[in-house]
Write an enzyme that holds these catalytic residues in place. Structure first.
Site, PDB file in Angstrom:
ATOM      1  N   ASP A  97       0.839  -1.197   0.000  1.00 33.51           N
ATOM      2  CA  ASP A  97       0.000   0.000   0.000  1.00 33.51           C
ATOM      3  C   ASP A  97       0.874   1.247   0.000  1.00 33.51           C
ATOM      4  O   ASP A  97       2.061   1.196   0.347  1.00 33.51           O
ATOM      5  CB  ASP A  97      -0.972   0.011   1.183  1.00 33.51           C
ATOM      6  CG  ASP A  97      -0.272   0.067   2.536  1.00 33.51           C
ATOM      7  OD1 ASP A  97       0.770  -0.598   2.700  1.00 33.51           O
ATOM      8  OD2 ASP A  97      -0.759   0.771   3.445  1.00 33.51           O
ATOM      9  N   GLU A 159       0.192  -0.771   5.828  1.00 32.60           N
ATOM     10  CA  GLU A 159       1.231  -0.127   6.620  1.00 32.60           C
ATOM     11  C   GLU A 159       1.027   1.377   6.713  1.00 32.60           C
ATOM     12  O   GLU A 159       1.389   2.003   7.712  1.00 32.60           O
ATOM     13  CB  GLU A 159       2.599  -0.421   6.006  1.00 32.60           C
ATOM     14  CG  GLU A 159       3.787  -0.147   6.936  1.00 32.60           C
ATOM     15  CD  GLU A 159       4.247   1.298   6.963  1.00 32.60           C
ATOM     16  OE1 GLU A 159       4.936   1.687   7.921  1.00 32.60           O
ATOM     17  OE2 GLU A 159       3.913   2.050   6.019  1.00 32.60           O
ATOM     18  N   HIS A 424       6.537   9.721   0.691  1.00 35.40           N
ATOM     19  CA  HIS A 424       5.371  10.461   1.199  1.00 35.40           C
ATOM     20  C   HIS A 424       5.244  11.842   0.566  1.00 35.40           C
ATOM     21  O   HIS A 424       4.274  12.555   0.844  1.00 35.40           O
ATOM     22  CB  HIS A 424       5.386  10.603   2.731  1.00 35.40           C
ATOM     23  CG  HIS A 424       5.168   9.327   3.465  1.00 35.40           C
ATOM     24  ND1 HIS A 424       4.541   9.275   4.695  1.00 35.40           N
ATOM     25  CD2 HIS A 424       5.469   8.046   3.170  1.00 35.40           C
ATOM     26  CE1 HIS A 424       4.492   8.029   5.117  1.00 35.40           C
ATOM     27  NE2 HIS A 424       5.051   7.260   4.189  1.00 35.40           N
TER      28      HIS A 424
END
Length: 454
Positions: A97, A159, A424
Protein backbone atom coordinates in the site's frame (compact mmCIF):
# COMPACT_ATOMS: atom_id res chain seq x y z
CA UNK A 1 38.58 -17.81 2.00
CA UNK A 2 38.68 -14.19 0.76
CA UNK A 3 38.79 -15.46 -2.81
CA UNK A 4 35.76 -17.68 -2.23
CA UNK A 5 33.85 -14.77 -0.73
CA UNK A 6 34.80 -12.55 -3.65
CA UNK A 7 33.59 -15.19 -6.08
CA UNK A 8 30.30 -15.49 -4.20
CA UNK A 9 29.79 -11.73 -4.16
CA UNK A 10 30.70 -11.37 -7.81
CA UNK A 11 28.39 -14.18 -8.83
CA UNK A 12 25.45 -12.80 -6.88
CA UNK A 13 26.07 -9.28 -8.19
CA UNK A 14 26.22 -10.47 -11.79
CA UNK A 15 22.98 -12.42 -11.47
CA UNK A 16 21.24 -9.49 -9.78
CA UNK A 17 22.40 -7.18 -12.57
CA UNK A 18 21.04 -9.56 -15.19
CA UNK A 19 17.65 -9.52 -13.45
CA UNK A 20 17.32 -5.74 -13.33
CA UNK A 21 15.48 -5.17 -16.65
CA UNK A 22 12.79 -7.59 -15.53
CA UNK A 23 12.76 -6.21 -11.97
CA UNK A 24 12.33 -2.67 -13.32
CA UNK A 25 9.41 -3.69 -15.53
CA UNK A 26 7.71 -5.54 -12.68
CA UNK A 27 8.23 -2.66 -10.26
CA UNK A 28 6.75 -0.21 -12.76
CA UNK A 29 3.77 -2.51 -13.29
CA UNK A 30 3.15 -2.68 -9.54
CA UNK A 31 3.43 1.11 -9.20
CA UNK A 32 0.58 1.53 -11.69
CA UNK A 33 -1.79 0.25 -8.98
CA UNK A 34 -2.91 3.32 -7.01
CA UNK A 35 -2.99 1.23 -3.84
CA UNK A 36 -3.84 3.94 -1.31
CA UNK A 37 -5.11 2.11 1.76
CA UNK A 38 -6.38 5.13 3.72
CA UNK A 39 -10.14 5.38 4.36
CA UNK A 40 -12.08 7.14 1.62
CA UNK A 41 -9.93 5.81 -1.21
CA UNK A 42 -11.18 3.12 -3.61
CA UNK A 43 -10.57 -0.50 -2.65
CA UNK A 44 -10.13 -1.87 -6.17
CA UNK A 45 -6.56 -0.58 -6.78
CA UNK A 46 -5.43 -1.86 -3.38
CA UNK A 47 -6.78 -5.31 -4.10
CA UNK A 48 -5.25 -5.17 -7.58
CA UNK A 49 -1.86 -4.48 -5.97
CA UNK A 50 -2.38 -7.46 -3.66
CA UNK A 51 -3.13 -9.67 -6.67
CA UNK A 52 -0.05 -8.44 -8.54
CA UNK A 53 2.12 -8.93 -5.47
CA UNK A 54 0.90 -12.50 -5.16
CA UNK A 55 1.59 -13.13 -8.85
CA UNK A 56 5.07 -11.57 -8.56
CA UNK A 57 6.10 -13.80 -5.67
CA UNK A 58 4.97 -16.86 -7.60
CA UNK A 59 6.74 -15.64 -10.74
CA UNK A 60 10.04 -15.28 -8.86
CA UNK A 61 9.84 -18.80 -7.45
CA UNK A 62 7.75 -18.61 -4.27
CA UNK A 63 5.20 -21.24 -5.29
CA UNK A 64 3.70 -21.31 -1.78
CA UNK A 65 2.56 -17.67 -1.98
CA UNK A 66 -1.02 -17.14 -0.87
CA UNK A 67 -3.28 -14.52 0.63
CA UNK A 68 -3.28 -14.20 4.40
CA UNK A 69 -6.72 -12.84 5.17
CA UNK A 70 -6.50 -10.14 7.84
CA UNK A 71 -9.83 -9.61 9.67
CA UNK A 72 -11.16 -6.11 9.05
CA UNK A 73 -8.43 -5.14 6.59
CA UNK A 74 -6.73 -5.77 3.29
CA UNK A 75 -5.03 -9.15 2.85
CA UNK A 76 -1.36 -9.70 3.39
CA UNK A 77 0.56 -11.87 0.95
CA UNK A 78 2.37 -14.76 2.65
CA UNK A 79 4.87 -17.33 1.44
CA UNK A 80 7.13 -19.84 3.16
CA UNK A 81 10.14 -21.98 2.30
CA UNK A 82 11.12 -24.49 5.03
CA UNK A 83 14.63 -24.19 6.43
CA UNK A 84 17.30 -26.72 5.47
CA UNK A 85 18.34 -28.93 8.42
CA UNK A 86 20.08 -26.83 11.06
CA UNK A 87 19.58 -23.55 9.21
CA UNK A 88 17.84 -20.48 10.69
CA UNK A 89 14.59 -18.96 9.43
CA UNK A 90 14.32 -15.37 8.22
CA UNK A 91 11.04 -13.44 8.01
CA UNK A 92 11.03 -10.82 5.24
CA UNK A 93 8.60 -7.91 5.40
CA UNK A 94 7.46 -5.19 2.98
CA UNK A 95 4.14 -3.52 2.10
CA UNK A 96 2.20 -2.90 -1.11
CA UNK A 97 0.00 0.00 0.00
CA UNK A 98 1.05 3.61 -0.58
CA UNK A 99 0.40 7.18 0.51
CA UNK A 100 -2.06 9.36 -1.47
CA UNK A 101 -0.68 11.29 -4.44
CA UNK A 102 -2.32 13.83 -6.76
CA UNK A 103 -0.69 15.51 -9.78
CA UNK A 104 -1.91 18.92 -8.62
CA UNK A 105 0.18 18.60 -5.44
CA UNK A 106 3.28 19.35 -7.52
CA UNK A 107 4.16 16.10 -9.26
CA UNK A 108 6.13 16.54 -12.46
CA UNK A 109 4.37 13.48 -13.91
CA UNK A 110 1.34 11.36 -13.10
CA UNK A 111 2.26 9.67 -9.78
CA UNK A 112 0.82 6.35 -10.92
CA UNK A 113 2.41 6.32 -14.37
CA UNK A 114 6.03 5.34 -13.62
CA UNK A 115 8.75 7.17 -15.50
CA UNK A 116 12.45 6.22 -15.64
CA UNK A 117 14.93 9.09 -15.74
CA UNK A 118 18.62 9.31 -14.85
CA UNK A 119 18.68 5.77 -13.39
CA UNK A 120 15.74 6.51 -11.12
CA UNK A 121 12.16 5.26 -11.42
CA UNK A 122 9.61 7.95 -10.48
CA UNK A 123 6.12 7.25 -9.15
CA UNK A 124 4.23 6.80 -5.91
CA UNK A 125 5.42 3.66 -4.14
CA UNK A 126 8.56 3.17 -6.23
CA UNK A 127 10.63 3.50 -3.06
CA UNK A 128 8.06 3.17 -0.26
CA UNK A 129 7.65 0.29 -0.44
CA UNK A 130 7.08 -1.58 -3.67
CA UNK A 131 10.82 -1.65 -4.24
CA UNK A 132 11.03 -3.75 -1.07
CA UNK A 133 8.71 -6.35 -2.61
CA UNK A 134 10.90 -6.68 -5.71
CA UNK A 135 14.09 -6.82 -3.63
CA UNK A 136 12.68 -9.74 -1.65
CA UNK A 137 11.38 -11.60 -4.70
CA UNK A 138 14.50 -11.08 -6.81
CA UNK A 139 16.95 -11.99 -4.02
CA UNK A 140 15.13 -15.27 -3.40
CA UNK A 141 15.00 -16.03 -7.12
CA UNK A 142 18.81 -16.11 -7.19
CA UNK A 143 18.60 -19.42 -5.29
CA UNK A 144 16.09 -21.08 -7.65
CA UNK A 145 13.69 -21.83 -4.82
CA UNK A 146 16.30 -23.30 -2.46
CA UNK A 147 17.82 -20.54 -0.30
CA UNK A 148 20.30 -21.57 2.41
CA UNK A 149 17.91 -20.36 5.13
CA UNK A 150 14.25 -20.90 5.87
CA UNK A 151 12.10 -18.05 4.62
CA UNK A 152 8.80 -16.50 5.56
CA UNK A 153 7.56 -13.57 3.48
CA UNK A 154 4.89 -11.16 4.70
CA UNK A 155 3.80 -8.34 2.38
CA UNK A 156 1.30 -6.09 4.16
CA UNK A 157 -1.50 -4.01 2.63
CA UNK A 158 -2.09 -1.50 5.45
CA UNK A 159 1.23 -0.13 6.62
CA UNK A 160 0.28 3.42 5.62
CA UNK A 161 -2.99 3.42 7.56
CA UNK A 162 -4.42 1.88 10.73
CA UNK A 163 -3.07 -1.63 10.35
CA UNK A 164 -5.13 -4.70 11.14
CA UNK A 165 -2.00 -6.84 10.81
CA UNK A 166 -0.90 -5.68 14.27
CA UNK A 167 -3.80 -7.49 15.94
CA UNK A 168 -3.26 -10.51 13.70
CA UNK A 169 0.37 -10.83 14.81
CA UNK A 170 -0.63 -10.58 18.46
CA UNK A 171 -3.27 -13.31 17.97
CA UNK A 172 -1.09 -15.65 15.86
CA UNK A 173 2.50 -15.25 17.10
CA UNK A 174 3.54 -18.72 15.92
CA UNK A 175 3.16 -17.76 12.29
CA UNK A 176 5.75 -15.03 12.79
CA UNK A 177 8.32 -17.02 14.74
CA UNK A 178 11.80 -16.84 13.19
CA UNK A 179 15.45 -16.25 13.94
CA UNK A 180 15.69 -12.85 12.24
CA UNK A 181 13.37 -10.24 10.79
CA UNK A 182 14.48 -8.34 7.70
CA UNK A 183 12.33 -5.26 7.22
CA UNK A 184 12.63 -3.96 3.66
CA UNK A 185 11.07 -0.57 4.42
CA UNK A 186 14.08 1.63 5.08
CA UNK A 187 17.09 2.95 3.25
CA UNK A 188 20.42 4.74 3.30
CA UNK A 189 20.99 8.45 3.77
CA UNK A 190 22.27 8.59 0.20
CA UNK A 191 22.84 6.07 -2.58
CA UNK A 192 25.98 3.91 -2.26
CA UNK A 193 26.27 4.73 1.47
CA UNK A 194 25.04 1.54 3.19
CA UNK A 195 23.61 1.79 6.67
CA UNK A 196 21.60 -0.34 9.06
CA UNK A 197 18.75 1.43 10.79
CA UNK A 198 18.93 0.42 14.44
CA UNK A 199 16.46 2.79 16.14
CA UNK A 200 13.12 4.32 15.25
CA UNK A 201 11.28 7.07 17.07
CA UNK A 202 7.75 6.49 18.29
CA UNK A 203 4.83 8.88 17.83
CA UNK A 204 1.94 10.18 19.93
CA UNK A 205 -0.75 12.65 18.93
CA UNK A 206 -3.68 14.61 20.29
CA UNK A 207 -6.14 17.34 19.34
CA UNK A 208 -6.40 20.63 21.20
CA UNK A 209 -9.82 22.30 21.00
CA UNK A 210 -10.07 25.95 22.11
CA UNK A 211 -13.33 27.82 22.80
CA UNK A 212 -13.68 31.45 23.88
CA UNK A 213 -17.13 32.64 22.72
CA UNK A 214 -20.52 31.01 22.36
CA UNK A 215 -21.02 32.49 18.86
CA UNK A 216 -19.12 34.50 16.24
CA UNK A 217 -19.18 38.28 16.72
CA UNK A 218 -18.19 41.36 14.70
CA UNK A 219 -14.45 41.97 15.00
CA UNK A 220 -14.89 45.75 14.92
CA UNK A 221 -17.64 45.99 17.54
CA UNK A 222 -16.12 43.44 19.94
CA UNK A 223 -12.45 43.11 18.97
CA UNK A 224 -9.98 44.45 21.51
CA UNK A 225 -11.52 42.87 24.58
CA UNK A 226 -13.31 39.66 23.52
CA UNK A 227 -10.81 36.79 23.08
CA UNK A 228 -10.53 35.15 19.67
CA UNK A 229 -10.25 31.33 19.80
CA UNK A 230 -7.87 31.09 16.85
CA UNK A 231 -5.52 33.67 18.40
CA UNK A 232 -5.69 31.71 21.67
CA UNK A 233 -4.90 28.48 19.80
CA UNK A 234 -1.94 30.15 18.07
CA UNK A 235 -0.67 31.31 21.46
CA UNK A 236 -0.88 27.77 22.81
CA UNK A 237 0.87 26.24 19.83
CA UNK A 238 3.62 28.86 19.95
CA UNK A 239 4.71 27.48 23.34
CA UNK A 240 5.65 24.08 21.88
CA UNK A 241 9.09 25.34 20.81
CA UNK A 242 11.69 27.62 22.35
CA UNK A 243 13.25 30.47 20.29
CA UNK A 244 15.82 28.09 18.75
CA UNK A 245 13.12 25.69 17.63
CA UNK A 246 13.80 23.00 20.26
CA UNK A 247 10.79 21.23 21.74
CA UNK A 248 9.79 23.13 24.88
CA UNK A 249 7.62 20.46 26.51
CA UNK A 250 9.44 19.75 29.76
CA UNK A 251 10.45 16.26 30.86
CA UNK A 252 10.42 14.45 27.52
CA UNK A 253 12.87 11.55 27.17
CA UNK A 254 16.01 11.60 25.01
CA UNK A 255 17.85 8.48 23.77
CA UNK A 256 21.49 7.80 22.93
CA UNK A 257 22.38 8.77 19.37
CA UNK A 258 23.43 6.09 16.82
CA UNK A 259 27.02 6.26 15.56
CA UNK A 260 26.22 8.00 12.26
CA UNK A 261 25.85 11.74 11.84
CA UNK A 262 23.55 13.31 9.25
CA UNK A 263 25.47 15.66 6.90
CA UNK A 264 23.71 19.02 6.95
CA UNK A 265 24.02 19.68 3.22
CA UNK A 266 22.48 16.29 2.45
CA UNK A 267 19.68 16.94 4.92
CA UNK A 268 18.89 20.37 3.50
CA UNK A 269 18.73 18.97 -0.02
CA UNK A 270 16.54 16.04 0.96
CA UNK A 271 14.16 18.18 3.00
CA UNK A 272 13.96 20.91 0.36
CA UNK A 273 14.81 23.67 2.86
CA UNK A 274 14.71 27.06 1.18
CA UNK A 275 17.94 29.06 0.87
CA UNK A 276 18.54 31.31 3.86
CA UNK A 277 16.19 29.31 6.13
CA UNK A 278 17.82 28.16 9.35
CA UNK A 279 17.49 24.69 10.81
CA UNK A 280 15.54 24.40 14.05
CA UNK A 281 16.95 23.07 17.31
CA UNK A 282 20.50 22.75 18.51
CA UNK A 283 23.12 20.02 18.82
CA UNK A 284 24.09 17.21 16.43
CA UNK A 285 21.69 16.86 13.53
CA UNK A 286 21.48 13.07 13.89
CA UNK A 287 20.39 13.44 17.50
CA UNK A 288 17.69 15.96 16.59
CA UNK A 289 16.28 13.61 13.96
CA UNK A 290 16.71 10.18 15.51
CA UNK A 291 17.13 10.37 19.30
CA UNK A 292 15.27 13.45 20.51
CA UNK A 293 11.60 14.42 20.41
CA UNK A 294 10.15 16.67 17.73
CA UNK A 295 6.70 18.21 17.64
CA UNK A 296 4.58 19.30 14.69
CA UNK A 297 1.17 20.86 14.15
CA UNK A 298 -0.22 18.63 11.40
CA UNK A 299 -3.67 20.16 11.01
CA UNK A 300 -5.83 23.13 12.00
CA UNK A 301 -9.61 23.53 11.84
CA UNK A 302 -10.45 27.23 11.53
CA UNK A 303 -11.85 29.68 9.03
CA UNK A 304 -10.13 29.53 5.63
CA UNK A 305 -8.63 32.60 4.00
CA UNK A 306 -11.02 32.25 1.07
CA UNK A 307 -14.02 32.15 3.40
CA UNK A 308 -12.81 34.66 5.95
CA UNK A 309 -14.96 37.45 7.35
CA UNK A 310 -14.51 40.25 9.87
CA UNK A 311 -15.53 38.19 12.88
CA UNK A 312 -13.95 36.90 16.06
CA UNK A 313 -13.71 33.10 15.86
CA UNK A 314 -15.41 31.31 18.75
CA UNK A 315 -13.73 27.91 18.36
CA UNK A 316 -10.57 26.53 16.76
CA UNK A 317 -8.90 23.15 16.84
CA UNK A 318 -5.49 21.70 15.94
CA UNK A 319 -3.86 18.27 15.82
CA UNK A 320 -0.43 17.97 17.37
CA UNK A 321 1.97 15.11 16.60
CA UNK A 322 4.96 14.38 18.81
CA UNK A 323 7.77 12.10 17.68
CA UNK A 324 9.26 10.52 20.78
CA UNK A 325 12.66 9.00 21.58
CA UNK A 326 13.04 5.35 20.48
CA UNK A 327 12.97 3.94 24.02
CA UNK A 328 10.50 6.42 25.53
CA UNK A 329 7.20 5.39 27.15
CA UNK A 330 4.43 6.64 24.84
CA UNK A 331 1.90 7.03 27.66
CA UNK A 332 4.27 9.19 29.67
CA UNK A 333 5.29 11.37 26.71
CA UNK A 334 1.68 11.87 25.63
CA UNK A 335 0.69 12.83 29.16
CA UNK A 336 3.43 15.47 29.28
CA UNK A 337 2.36 16.90 25.91
CA UNK A 338 -1.31 17.08 26.85
CA UNK A 339 -0.55 18.70 30.22
CA UNK A 340 1.63 21.29 28.47
CA UNK A 341 -1.12 22.22 26.02
CA UNK A 342 -3.69 22.60 28.79
CA UNK A 343 -1.40 24.76 30.92
CA UNK A 344 -0.58 27.11 28.03
CA UNK A 345 -4.13 28.39 27.52
CA UNK A 346 -4.31 32.23 27.69
CA UNK A 347 -7.15 34.38 29.05
CA UNK A 348 -8.94 31.51 30.72
CA UNK A 349 -9.89 30.03 27.34
CA UNK A 350 -11.66 26.70 27.52
CA UNK A 351 -9.29 23.99 26.29
CA UNK A 352 -10.04 20.32 25.67
CA UNK A 353 -7.14 18.05 24.80
CA UNK A 354 -7.95 14.57 23.45
CA UNK A 355 -5.62 11.69 22.65
CA UNK A 356 -5.74 10.50 19.04
CA UNK A 357 -2.95 7.92 18.97
CA UNK A 358 0.21 6.51 20.49
CA UNK A 359 2.90 4.17 19.23
CA UNK A 360 6.18 3.15 20.81
CA UNK A 361 9.52 3.53 19.10
CA UNK A 362 11.90 0.64 18.62
CA UNK A 363 15.51 -0.22 19.38
CA UNK A 364 16.92 -3.20 17.50
CA UNK A 365 18.50 -5.86 19.75
CA UNK A 366 22.25 -5.27 19.87
CA UNK A 367 24.89 -7.89 19.20
CA UNK A 368 22.67 -10.33 17.29
CA UNK A 369 24.31 -12.56 14.64
CA UNK A 370 21.83 -11.19 12.10
CA UNK A 371 23.29 -7.71 12.54
CA UNK A 372 26.83 -8.91 11.91
CA UNK A 373 25.72 -10.94 8.87
CA UNK A 374 23.83 -7.96 7.46
CA UNK A 375 26.81 -5.63 7.88
CA UNK A 376 29.12 -8.06 6.11
CA UNK A 377 26.62 -8.65 3.30
CA UNK A 378 25.95 -4.97 2.66
CA UNK A 379 29.65 -4.10 2.83
CA UNK A 380 30.31 -6.68 0.11
CA UNK A 381 27.37 -5.57 -2.05
CA UNK A 382 28.13 -1.84 -1.77
CA UNK A 383 31.94 -2.16 -1.64
CA UNK A 384 32.25 0.07 1.43
CA UNK A 385 31.83 -0.09 5.22
CA UNK A 386 28.37 -0.10 6.78
CA UNK A 387 27.34 2.33 9.51
CA UNK A 388 24.42 2.32 11.91
CA UNK A 389 21.85 5.11 11.92
CA UNK A 390 18.47 5.95 13.35
CA UNK A 391 15.15 6.82 11.77
CA UNK A 392 12.82 9.60 12.75
CA UNK A 393 9.82 7.62 11.53
CA UNK A 394 7.91 4.81 13.19
CA UNK A 395 6.96 1.21 12.36
CA UNK A 396 4.56 0.12 15.14
CA UNK A 397 4.57 -3.48 13.91
CA UNK A 398 8.16 -4.05 15.05
CA UNK A 399 7.32 -4.21 18.74
CA UNK A 400 4.67 -6.86 18.05
CA UNK A 401 7.06 -8.90 15.93
CA UNK A 402 9.62 -8.69 18.71
CA UNK A 403 7.03 -10.01 21.17
CA UNK A 404 6.26 -12.90 18.79
CA UNK A 405 9.94 -13.86 18.48
CA UNK A 406 11.86 -12.33 21.43
CA UNK A 407 15.20 -13.93 20.51
CA UNK A 408 15.14 -12.86 16.85
CA UNK A 409 17.38 -10.19 15.39
CA UNK A 410 16.19 -7.23 13.34
CA UNK A 411 17.70 -5.96 10.09
CA UNK A 412 16.16 -2.76 8.71
CA UNK A 413 17.31 -1.99 5.16
CA UNK A 414 15.93 -0.98 1.76
CA UNK A 415 16.26 1.27 -1.27
CA UNK A 416 14.54 4.38 0.16
CA UNK A 417 17.51 6.77 0.13
CA UNK A 418 16.72 9.81 2.25
CA UNK A 419 18.53 12.25 -0.03
CA UNK A 420 16.38 11.80 -3.12
CA UNK A 421 13.55 9.29 -2.69
CA UNK A 422 11.07 11.83 -1.26
CA UNK A 423 8.83 9.14 0.23
CA UNK A 424 5.37 10.46 1.20
CA UNK A 425 6.16 13.58 -0.85
CA UNK A 426 5.88 14.68 -4.45
CA UNK A 427 8.01 13.11 -7.20
CA UNK A 428 8.87 10.02 -5.17
CA UNK A 429 11.55 7.89 -6.83
CA UNK A 430 13.93 5.01 -6.30
CA UNK A 431 17.48 4.61 -7.54
CA UNK A 432 17.53 1.43 -9.61
CA UNK A 433 21.20 0.85 -8.83
CA UNK A 434 20.31 0.92 -5.15
CA UNK A 435 17.62 -1.71 -5.77
CA UNK A 436 20.21 -3.89 -7.50
CA UNK A 437 22.72 -3.53 -4.66
CA UNK A 438 20.02 -4.33 -2.10
CA UNK A 439 19.10 -7.51 -4.02
CA UNK A 440 22.75 -8.59 -3.94
CA UNK A 441 23.09 -7.63 -0.28
CA UNK A 442 19.98 -9.55 0.78
CA UNK A 443 21.13 -12.67 -1.10
CA UNK A 444 24.55 -12.44 0.55
CA UNK A 445 22.84 -12.00 3.92
CA UNK A 446 21.04 -15.32 3.43
CA UNK A 447 24.39 -17.00 2.78
CA UNK A 448 26.14 -15.33 5.71
CA UNK A 449 23.35 -15.79 8.23
CA UNK A 450 23.02 -19.48 7.32
CA UNK A 451 26.54 -19.88 8.75
CA UNK A 452 25.80 -17.91 11.93
CA UNK A 453 27.45 -19.01 15.21
CA UNK A 454 25.29 -21.59 16.97
Amino acid sequence: MAGANDDLTGGMAARAQALMPEVTRDLADLVRCASVSLPGHPEAPVRAAAERTLALLKKYGLSSARFMEIPGGYPAVYAEIPAPPGAPTVLLYAHYDVQPAKPEDGWATDPFVPVEKDSRLFGRGTADDKSGILIIAAALSLFSGHPPVGVKVVIEGEEETESHLDAYVAAHPGIFSCDAFVILDNGNLAVRQPALTTTLRGVVSCTVDVSTLDHPVHSGMFGGAAPDALVALIAILSTLHDPSGRVAVRGLAVSAQPESEYPEALYREGAGILPGTALTGTGPLGARLWSEPSVSVIGIDAASVAGSANILIPRARAKVSLRIAPDADPARELSLLMAHLRSAAPWGAKVEVTETGRSAGFVCPAGHPATAAAKAALAAAFHCPVREKGSGGSIPLLALLHAAAPEAGFVLIGAEDTACSRIHGTNESVDLGEVERCITGLALFFEGFSRRPQ
